[in-house]
Design a protein around this motif. Structure first.
Motif, mmCIF file in Angstrom:
data_model
loop_
_atom_site.group_PDB
_atom_site.id
_atom_site.type_symbol
_atom_site.label_atom_id
_atom_site.label_comp_id
_atom_site.label_asym_id
_atom_site.label_seq_id
_atom_site.Cartn_x
_atom_site.Cartn_y
_atom_site.Cartn_z
ATOM 1 N N LEU A 328 7.194 11.197 18.799
ATOM 2 C CA LEU A 328 7.941 10.492 17.752
ATOM 3 C C LEU A 328 7.953 8.991 18.016
ATOM 4 O O LEU A 328 7.762 8.183 17.101
ATOM 5 N N ALA A 329 8.170 8.610 19.269
ATOM 6 C CA ALA A 329 8.185 7.183 19.607
ATOM 7 C C ALA A 329 6.841 6.535 19.296
ATOM 8 O O ALA A 329 6.785 5.429 18.726
ATOM 9 N N SER A 330 5.754 7.201 19.641
ATOM 10 C CA SER A 330 4.426 6.655 19.362
ATOM 11 C C SER A 330 4.181 6.554 17.861
ATOM 12 O O SER A 330 3.611 5.567 17.375
ATOM 13 N N ALA A 334 3.513 3.103 15.702
ATOM 14 C CA ALA A 334 2.340 2.898 14.861
ATOM 15 C C ALA A 334 2.735 2.595 13.419
ATOM 16 O O ALA A 334 2.085 1.802 12.735
ATOM 17 N N ALA A 335 3.816 3.208 12.955
ATOM 18 C CA ALA A 335 4.229 3.037 11.563
ATOM 19 C C ALA A 335 4.693 1.621 11.259
ATOM 20 O O ALA A 335 4.452 1.105 10.162
ATOM 21 N N VAL A 336 5.357 0.968 12.196
ATOM 22 C CA VAL A 336 5.943 -0.351 11.920
ATOM 23 C C VAL A 336 5.161 -1.492 12.561
ATOM 24 O O VAL A 336 5.588 -2.641 12.511
ATOM 25 N N ALA A 345 4.705 2.261 4.905
ATOM 26 C CA ALA A 345 4.953 3.225 5.976
ATOM 27 C C ALA A 345 6.367 3.794 5.874
ATOM 28 O O ALA A 345 6.575 5.001 6.067
ATOM 29 N N VAL A 346 7.339 2.952 5.575
ATOM 30 C CA VAL A 346 8.718 3.424 5.433
ATOM 31 C C VAL A 346 8.828 4.396 4.265
ATOM 32 O O VAL A 346 9.526 5.419 4.348
#
Length: 473
Positions: A328-330, A334-336, A345-346
Motif C-alpha cells: 500500500l505504501a509503495s 507511485a500515485a502521488v 490518480a486521486v
C-alpha cells in the motif's frame, strides 16, 4: 556440500516467507469470489504447485534466480471485487482468461508496451484503492477482538523493526497460537491436501470485473517490479518467455482454483541477492529450492485453510492487511509522485476504494476509467498550454546549446523553469532517458523538467513529464 548450504537455506527461507506472508490474502480472495472451503484449499494447492514447477523449470533452464509467486495484489483485488454473476465457476473462467492475456503479452510485445503505457500514478492509485480495505482490517480487529489482535499487531510491529523479513510470519504464528488457545481445535478438520476441479464458465461481468483488472494488477504490480529487482542484481532474462511460462501455469491452475502466477517482486531479492550466494552464477539454486519449498508447503494447504476457518474472519484479514501495508505504501507513493497526474490518480483511488459497482462491473475497472478520463482531460489542457508557452516564450534558444525546459507548463528563456542541471553539457534525448548530464537533467547552459528528458542543442520546449517538444528558432 557446504557450498550448497547457503543457497539452499536462502531458498527455503524464500519459500516460507512467500507462503506465510500472504496465503491468508489468497484464501480471503478466493472465498470472496464464491469458493467454498474445499475449493479455496484446492486453489491454494494449485498455486503452490504452479509456482514451484515454473520456478524450478526457469531456474534450471536459465541458470538465473527467477523466483515465482502468486499475485498477492490480485488476491486483494478479488477481496475488493466480491462475488460475480455466475459464482465461482465464472471467477475460474476469468482466472483462465487472465492467464491467456499474460501469454499474449509474452508472445506479442506490443501488448506489454500498452500495459507499460498506463501512467504509473493511475496504476498505483488503482492498486492502493484495492488494498485499502484489507489494510484497515488490523484497526478493525483491534476494536472488535483486542485480546487476540493486540499480540498479533505488537509482534508484527516489533519484528518489522528488528527482523523485518519475519514480521508477517511472526504475526501469523501468534495468530495461530491465539486460535489454538481459544478455538475448538483441529480434531474434526480434514487437513489433507484437497484437489477440487471447478469447470469454468465465461461471462462478460466476470471478464470485466476480474479478468482484465487481475491481468493489469499482475503485470503492473508483480511482473514489471519483478524484472526490475532481477535487473538490480544484474540479471536480465527475456521477459517474453517468463510471461508465456507463468501465463500457461495460470491457465493450468485456474480449473483447480488458482487465480494468477507471476514473477515474485518482494521475495525475489531473497534469492537474487548476495545473501543467497556470493557467486551470482550460483544463486539460481536458491530460486529452484524456493520452488521446491512452495510445492512442499502446498501439501499443507488443507491445514492452512482449516486454521483460517477456525479463526474470527477479522483476525485473518488483519494478518493479511499487515502483509500488504508495504505494498500500500509503495502504491500510494507511485500515485502521488507526479504532480501533473495527481488529481487523476486521486480520482482513480477514490472510485476504486469506494467499492462502487455499475452494470455489475467492479470498482477497480471504473477506477481505471475515471483516472483515464481525468488524464485525457487534463492532458489536453496542458498540451494546449504547453504549446502556447513553448512557442511563445520558450522558443528562444541559444546557439551555444542552451536548452529550455518548461517543467510541464512553464516556458521561460535562458535557464528555464524546471530543475536546473549540474555542470554537464547539453544532453541528447534517447527514449526518455537523458544522456550527457544524467537522466532528465542537462548542463549548466540548459535545464530540464521531468525525469527522463534532457536538453537538445539549440532546441527545447515545455512539455509534461515523459514528453518532449521541439520549438524551432
Amino acid at each position: 556440500m557446504t557450498r550448497l548450504l547457503q543457497p539452499v537455506t536462502a531458498g527455503v527461507v524464500t519459500g516460507i516467507v512467500g507462503f506465510a506472508s500472504s496465503f491468508t490474502v489468497v484464501l480471503a480472495g478466493l472465498r470472496a469470489v464464491g469458493a467454498d472451503e474445499r475449493q479455496a484449499a484446492s486453489g491454494l494447492l494449485a498455486l503452490c504447485l504452479a509456482n514451484g514447477v515454473v520456478a524450478i523449470w526457469l531456474g534450471l533452464r536459465r541458470r538465473m534466480p527467477i523466483t515465482i509467486a502468486w499475485s498477492t495484489p490480485g488476491a486483494a483485488l478479488l477481496v475488493a471485487t466480491g462475488a460475480v454473476q455466475g459464482g465461482f465457476p465464472a471467477a475460474v473462467g476469468a482466472f483462465a482468461v487472465c492467464g491467456l492475456l499474460v501469454v499474449a503479452a509474452g508472445l506479442f510485445p506490443v501488448l506489454g508496451r500498452w500495459i507499460a503505457a498506463i501512467p504509473a500514478p493511475i496504476a498505483g492509485a488503482m492498486l492502493a484503492g484495492v488494498l485499502l480495505d484489507l489494510c484497515v482490517a488490523p484497526v478493525r480487529a483491534l476494536a472488535e477482538i483486542p485480546a487476540m489482535a493486540v499480540p498479533v499487531v505488537l509482534t508484527w510491529a516489533l519484528l518489522s523493526r528488528f527482523a523485518r523479513m519475519w514480521a508477517v510470519p511472526g504475526a501469523l504464528l501468534v495468530a495461530v497460537a491465539a486460535i489454538a488457545l481459544t478455538g475448538p481445535g483441529l480434531g474434526a478438520v480434514d487437513v489433507r491436501p484437497v484437489v477440487v476441479p471447478t469447470p469454468p464458465s465465461f461471462g462478460v461481468q466476470a471478464m470485466v470485473s476480474i479478468a482484465l483488472p487481475l491481468f493489469l494488477v499482475t503485470m503492473a504490480s508483480q511482473n514489471v517490479p519483478g524484472m526490475a529487482v532481477l535487473a538490480g542484481y544484474g540479471y536480465r532474462p527475456r521477459l517474453g518467455g517468463i510471461l508465456v511460462g507463468t501465463g500457461l501455469a495460470t491457465v493450468a491452475g485456474a480449473p483447480l482454483g488458482g487465480h494468477a502466477v507471476n514473477l515474485a517482486a518482494i521475495t525475489a531479492a531473497l534469492a537474487a541477492g548476495p545473501d543467497a550466494d556470493p557467486d551470482p552464477g550460483r544463486r539460481w539454486i536458491a530460486s529452484v529450492t524456493a520452488g521446491g519449498s512452495m510445492i512442499v508447503l502446498g501439501l499443507g494447504s488443507g491445514l492452512a485453510t482449516a486454521l483460517v476457518l477456525l479463526s474470527p474472519p477479522v483476525l485473518i484479514e488483519a494478518v493479511a492487511g499487515l502483509a500488504l501495508l508495504g505494498a500500500l505504501a509503495s502504491a500510494v507513493t507511485a500515485a502521488v509522485a507526479d504532480p501533473e497526474r495527481r488529481e487523476a490518480a486521486v480520482a482513480t483511488f477514490v472510485v476504486t476504494a469506494s467499492g462502487f459497482t455499475l452494470f455489475g462491473v467492479g470498482a477497480a475497472f471504473w477506477g481505471l476509467v475515471a483516472g483515464g478520463a481525468m488524464t485525457l482531460l487534463h492532458g489536453r489542457r496542458k498540451d494546449r498550454t504547453g504549446s502556447e508557452e513553448g512557442t511563445g516564450e520558450a522558443g528562444e534558444a541559444g546557439s551555444s546549446g542552451k536548452g529550455v525546459e518548461g517543467a510541464g507548463e512553464t516556458g521561460g528563456s535562458g535557464e528555464g523553469a524546471g530543475e536546473t542541471g549540474g555542470s554537464g553539457g547539453p544532453g541528447k534525448n534517447v527514449d526518455g532517458a537523458g544522456e550527457g548530464a544524467g537522466a532528465g537533467e542537462s548542463g549548466a547552459h540548459g535545464s530540464a523538467g521531468a525525469a527522463g528528458e534532457s536538453g537538445l542543442p539549440g532546441k527545447k520546449a515545455g512539455a509534461s513529464q515523459g514528453e518532449t517538444r521541439l520549438a524551432r528558432r
